[in-house]
Motif scaffolding. Structure first.
Motif, PDB file in Angstrom:
ATOM      1  N   LEU A 233      34.399  25.248   9.391  1.00 38.99           N
ATOM      2  CA  LEU A 233      35.089  24.827  10.615  1.00 38.99           C
ATOM      3  C   LEU A 233      35.537  26.038  11.432  1.00 38.99           C
ATOM      4  O   LEU A 233      35.449  26.028  12.671  1.00 38.99           O
ATOM      5  N   ARG A 236      32.511  27.605  13.164  1.00 36.40           N
ATOM      6  CA  ARG A 236      31.924  26.786  14.242  1.00 36.40           C
ATOM      7  C   ARG A 236      32.871  26.594  15.411  1.00 36.40           C
ATOM      8  O   ARG A 236      32.462  26.647  16.577  1.00 36.40           O
ATOM      9  N   VAL A 254      43.574  23.506   5.741  1.00 34.15           N
ATOM     10  CA  VAL A 254      42.641  22.473   6.178  1.00 34.15           C
ATOM     11  C   VAL A 254      43.396  21.147   6.109  1.00 34.15           C
ATOM     12  O   VAL A 254      43.877  20.752   5.042  1.00 34.15           O
ATOM     13  N   LEU A 268      34.061  15.593   7.031  1.00 34.73           N
ATOM     14  CA  LEU A 268      34.279  16.677   7.981  1.00 34.73           C
ATOM     15  C   LEU A 268      34.881  16.181   9.293  1.00 34.73           C
ATOM     16  O   LEU A 268      35.665  16.888   9.934  1.00 34.73           O
ATOM     17  N   VAL A 272      40.359  19.437   9.978  1.00 35.15           N
ATOM     18  CA  VAL A 272      40.539  20.496  10.975  1.00 35.15           C
ATOM     19  C   VAL A 272      41.271  21.649  10.302  1.00 35.15           C
ATOM     20  O   VAL A 272      41.925  21.464   9.269  1.00 35.15           O
ATOM     21  N   ARG A 298      34.709  16.518  19.011  1.00 26.21           N
ATOM     22  CA  ARG A 298      33.893  17.676  18.617  1.00 26.21           C
ATOM     23  C   ARG A 298      32.419  17.294  18.552  1.00 26.21           C
ATOM     24  O   ARG A 298      31.553  18.175  18.562  1.00 26.21           O
ATOM     25  N   LEU A 303      29.133  17.535  14.216  1.00 25.73           N
ATOM     26  CA  LEU A 303      29.774  17.414  12.912  1.00 25.73           C
ATOM     27  C   LEU A 303      28.768  17.042  11.825  1.00 25.73           C
ATOM     28  O   LEU A 303      28.823  17.560  10.705  1.00 25.73           O
ATOM     29  N   SER A 314      30.114  13.842   6.453  1.00 21.80           N
ATOM     30  CA  SER A 314      30.737  13.881   7.771  1.00 21.80           C
ATOM     31  C   SER A 314      31.695  12.708   7.959  1.00 21.80           C
ATOM     32  O   SER A 314      32.829  12.871   8.379  1.00 21.80           O
TER      33      SER A 314
END
Length: 355
Positions: A233, A236, A254, A268, A272, A298, A303, A314
């Motif tokens: 994360l 990306r 996280v 995912l 965040v 996002r 994702l 995901s």
């Protein structure tokens, strides 16, 4: 029979399942918790609608619940039945033993590999659920016919795959039950967990009278390591806190946007990176819907692609469905977390993005 949309009446009946005697296994509690999660993710636009629950989905959720519990505690595999036996327990434990290379990862990763072992376990668990706990879940007394208050179980109690197929491979929650379960979930889920902990402690007295924190072992926060997710994360989307935009030079956390204690989504799309201050302040509070929208904004393709790169689920659709279920069933004035030291009340305008 009271209208199923009455939360008090349905809640009393569900609590009666917990208080109706000593359970010989934890199967019923697993089914109840799985139904609560599925109800949250299946809230219909019409609150009085009947809602279908796919038996394959229900089975997967039950396997998920037992997946982390079928690991040793201080070198011992905890009993989940009074006699130490159980088809579901044995099947999930055997699956964990066979899928050794993924043992430390989340169950969804095992499912993603579509392993032969998982499919075989799933078939065994589904047959067992239909034959026993789903058939007996609503029996609140020892004899006589009783009204069913969740779903029609008259065809259950069978090993016949044909019988299951004839009923569409599903159970159907009675009109209004899905929404009511979703509304009750924040209250009932902790109660079911406490009952589960009490049962396991009773079934393992020789190990747990002076033992470790059993609740943490069964339902605690050390579910899976999120280090790899945090790295992905950050690479990306950048090394800034998702909530306050503070740069994260150290102590990166996280966070589950929709609290794990409410919906248990490790995908995912629900994760965040955040600073320690925001993570601690938010804790298990329900966030402002705008935070969920930003997490989903996002991009599903982005994702999904990132999830594929790191071999992680995901669960974009689950986050979207759970967001709809959680917010649409909250009463007016529910406190929501906007940011550090900023708590407001939920308004209907806040959830317009849910459609």
């Amino acid at each position: 029979m009271p209208h199923p949309a009455d939360p008090l009446a349905l809640g009393q009946q569900l609590v009666a399942i917990i208080e109706g005697g000593r359970r010989t296994a934890t199967y019923k509690l697993a089914v109840l918790m799985a139904l609560l999660d599925l109800a949250v993710e299946s809230v219909p636009d019409n609150p009085d609608a009947a809602v279908d629950v796919d038996l394959d989905d229900l089975t997967s959720r039950v396997i998920e619940l037992y997946w982390r519990q079928m690991r040793p505690l201080d070198g011992h595999l905890l009993r989940q039945s009074t006699d130490g036996r159980g088809v579901i327990f044995a099947a999930v434990s055997d699956l964990r033993a066979k899928v050794t290379t993924h043992r430390t990862q989340g169950l969804d990763l095992v499912v993603a590999y579509e392993s032969e072992h998982y499919r075989a376990t799933h078939a065994v668990v589904k047959r067992t659920l239909v034959r026993y706990p789903l058939k007996l879940l609503q029996n609140l007394t020892s004899g006589g016919e009783q009204d069913r208050f969740l779903y029609d179980d008259s065809w259950m109690g069978t090993d016949s795959q044909g019988r299951v197929a004839d009923h569409g491979n599903k159970l159907t929650l009675f009109p209004g039950v899905c929404v009511t379960l979703a509304r009750l979930a924040p209250l009932l889920k902790p109660a079911f967990q406490l009952a589960w902990v009490d049962d396991v402690r009773r079934m393992n007295k020789n190990l747990l009278d002076e033992g470790p924190d059993l609740a943490h072992h069964l339902f605690g926060a050390d579910r899976v390591s999120l280090q790899r997710v945090g790295d992905a994360l950050t690479d990306r989307f950048g090394p800034a806190c998702f909530y306050c935009d503070t740069m994260l030079y150290r102590q990166r956390h996280v966070d589950h946007v929709l609290p794990w204690s409410r919906v248990g989504i490790d995908g995912l799309a629900n994760l965040v990176v955040s600073c320690q201050g925001c993570n601690s302040s938010k804790s298990d509070r329900l966030p402002a819907p705008a935070h969920v929208k930003r997490a989903l904004d996002r991009g599903e393709d982005t994702l999904d692609g990132l999830a594929a790169e790191i071999n992680w689920p995901s669960q974009y659709d689950r986050v979207l469905a759970a967001g709809h279920g959680l917010y649409s069933t909250q009463p007016a004035g529910t406190p929501i977390w906007q940011g550090r030291n900023h708590i407001t009340s939920l308004g209907r305008v806040d959830i317009n993005w849910l459609g």
